[in-house]
Design an enzyme around this catalytic site. Structure first.
Site, mmCIF file in Angstrom:
data_model
loop_
_atom_site.group_PDB
_atom_site.id
_atom_site.type_symbol
_atom_site.label_atom_id
_atom_site.label_comp_id
_atom_site.label_asym_id
_atom_site.label_seq_id
_atom_site.Cartn_x
_atom_site.Cartn_y
_atom_site.Cartn_z
ATOM 1 N N GLY A 185 31.887 62.418 51.909
ATOM 2 C CA GLY A 185 33.135 61.962 52.322
ATOM 3 C C GLY A 185 33.552 62.744 53.291
ATOM 4 O O GLY A 185 33.205 63.865 53.639
ATOM 5 N N ARG A 274 39.495 61.498 44.681
ATOM 6 C CA ARG A 274 40.695 61.873 44.197
ATOM 7 C C ARG A 274 41.269 60.932 43.493
ATOM 8 O O ARG A 274 40.904 59.892 43.270
ATOM 9 C CB ARG A 274 41.773 62.092 45.576
ATOM 10 C CG ARG A 274 41.389 62.900 46.508
ATOM 11 C CD ARG A 274 42.464 62.913 47.645
ATOM 12 N NE ARG A 274 43.720 63.554 47.212
ATOM 13 C CZ ARG A 274 43.745 64.793 47.183
ATOM 14 N NH1 ARG A 274 43.065 65.820 47.513
ATOM 15 N NH2 ARG A 274 45.317 65.298 46.774
ATOM 16 N N ASP A 315 48.844 56.745 47.239
ATOM 17 C CA ASP A 315 47.525 56.900 46.372
ATOM 18 C C ASP A 315 47.583 56.225 45.176
ATOM 19 O O ASP A 315 46.608 55.988 44.312
ATOM 20 C CB ASP A 315 47.246 58.631 46.320
ATOM 21 C CG ASP A 315 46.838 58.925 47.826
ATOM 22 O OD1 ASP A 315 46.804 58.041 48.792
ATOM 23 O OD2 ASP A 315 46.438 59.993 48.050
ATOM 24 N N HIS A 446 41.215 55.228 85.461
ATOM 25 C CA HIS A 446 39.587 55.858 85.620
ATOM 26 C C HIS A 446 39.884 57.348 86.235
ATOM 27 O O HIS A 446 40.740 57.402 87.185
ATOM 28 C CB HIS A 446 38.984 55.002 86.584
ATOM 29 C CG HIS A 446 37.656 55.362 87.083
ATOM 30 N ND1 HIS A 446 36.566 55.504 86.214
ATOM 31 C CD2 HIS A 446 37.404 56.255 88.126
ATOM 32 C CE1 HIS A 446 35.494 56.140 86.702
ATOM 33 N NE2 HIS A 446 36.021 56.606 88.133
#
Length: 467
Positions: A185, A274, A315, A446
């Site tokens: 991951g 986690r 979380d 640009h």
């Protein structure tokens, strides 16, 4: 027991979600206390986002000095690594930012309460300090923002010296000669990149058949090739069964299919995900509903739990585990408390893998989008971008995914230099429900890397100019 005080809001946890919620609530006129058992800033500032990015930046500079500057006409002498100084710089960055949170608390009159919190009943929080003294807080509302912690595998228990979580892998005292990383991951890849750049031999073991499972498959595969060119080795469909320390080395017992092997390493990093940190809060005792995986169930708009007056964000409620997602929820939950109609647009939440090149994305990947839409897809390589050529960083591309019927933008994926900054343009477009045509029609200075986004959007309609 210490004095009992009354607050409009008590926030448990001072990570990105918690401290942002506390500050915003104070701005809205609430009397706020924020409880943190350790240093302000939570995992992100102390042992996550910030220290890892500091090491990624330092290690990339070291790598650039060692590889490729001669193409720019720059020749340097012998390059030496002082890992102690590098780690010292990381700590200085962390200290400055965590100290900054304290300043913001004082500025906004948020009371910082240090200690471990439990919730004996709705509207009550008990805080136990390091000295064992307790303090009780009464609160009209309580917000849980206690974050997450690394998952520990049964056969690979953390000692943070030989078998490490991301916390240990951010603080090695020397560069390991060989590092085995369990998990492909974003955490595993970022830390693999740090230590590979500094000289480690790195092997990544991944249970799935590819890296970055949630990412767009084509973009993840392209990143994997770049990382392999940098010397990182990958082994897929592999299970790390156990690890043991023998004579100062780690023996990792792993299995690929029916083949079992033992890999020897100086250090092992376990980065397989986690888990929510909800233990010791006393949630079960007061009847808070949880999922089977231990996340707190909340109302999707108000973030209130099954217990009135008790809220949760970040979380601990699941979803994508990112600091900026928690921050957005922190703002939304307290603004809802104040009567505003705030909400989080999860469809416009970006994510970034801070390797080199970086991989950034917002919206749906191709497989997700194809499930409900007929697609038109535009791609543009950085090899055809003038600024990338001038920089000598031409690896990667931009991929724009849109609905073929409505032209509605569904997702943007960027693999290349500065992807973490470039994704901001796509995130704003997604937030305003833009079309691929809107991206294609917008000006870009640009030469800039952003022109690759414009060209990919043009390519989705078959009108790319420089491809």
């Amino acid at each position: 027991m210490g004095d009992q005080q009354r607050f409009d809001l008590v926030v448990i946890g001072a990570g990105p979600g918690g401290y942002v919620a506390a500050i915003r609530a104070a701005q809205l006129g609430m009397r706020v206390a924020c409880i943190e058992r350790a240093t302000l800033g939570g995992t992100c500032l102390n042992v996550g986002c910030i220290p890892s990015k500091a090491l990624l930046d330092s290690s990339e500079r070291y790598h650039q000095l060692s590889h490729g500057l001669d193409r720019h006409g720059i020749r340097v002498g012998k390059i030496e690594l002082d890992l102690g100084v590098m780690m010292g710089r990381k700590r200085e960055v962390v200290k400055a930012l965590t100290g900054g949170v304290g300043l913001l608390f004082r500025k906004n009159k948020v009371e910082h309460v240090q200690g471990c919190a439990t919730i004996p009943a709705a509207g009550q929080v008990r805080v136990t300090g390091a000295d064992g003294a307790t303090r009780s807080l009464d609160a009209e509302r309580i917000l849980i923002a206690t974050g997450s912690a690394p998952i520990e595998l049964p056969g690979l228990k953390f000692d943070e010296t030989h078998i490490c979580s991301s916390t240990g892998a951010l603080a090695f005292s020397e560069v390991p000669q060989r590092l085995v990383v369990v998990g492909g991951g974003y955490i595993g890849l970022e830390l693999s990149s740090v230590w590979r750049r500094l000289g480690s031999e790195v092997l990544v073991l991944e249970f799935m058949d590819r890296i970055l499972g949630p990412s767009d498959q084509k973009m993840a595969a392209a990143l994997q090739k770049q990382l392999e060119r940098q010397g990182i080795e990958f082994r897929f469909k592999t299970v790390a069964e156990k690890a043991e320390v023998v004579s100062g080395k780690v023996q990792v017992h792993c299995k690929t299919g029916e083949k079992s092997v033992v890999e020897q390493a100086d250090r092992v990093l376990v980065a397989v995900g986690r888990r929510p940190v909800t233990d010791k809060l006393g949630l079960a005792e007061i009847g808070v509903e949880m999922t089977a995986k231990g996340f707190i169930k909340v109302d999707p708009l108000t973030y209130q739990t099954s217990v009135a007056g008790l809220f949760a964000i970040g979380d601990v409620i699941g979803g994508i585990m990112l600091a900026h997602k928690a921050e957005a929820e922190g703002v939304a939950v307290v603004e809802r408390m104040a009567g505003e109609k705030s909400r989080v647009n999860y469809a416009a939440c970006p994510s970034v893998v801070y390797t080199h090149p970086e991989l950034a994305q917002v919206g749906l990947n191709e497989a997700e989008a194809a499930a409900d839409h007929e697609l038109k897809i535009g791609e543009f390589p950085f090899a055809a971008n003038g600024r990338a050529r001038a920089m000598g960083q031409t690896d990667g591309m931009v991929k724009v995914i849109a609905d073929a019927r409505t032209d509605r933008l569904l997702g943007v994926h960027i693999l290349g230099p500065g992807a973490s900054e470039l994704i901001g343009e796509a995130t704003v477009a997604m937030e305003f429900a833009a079309s691929a045509g809107d991206l294609a029609g917008a000006f870009c200075a640009h030469p800039t890397l952003a022109e690759a986004i414009k060209e990919a959007a043009l390519a989705s309609g078959g009108a790319a100019i420089h491809k």
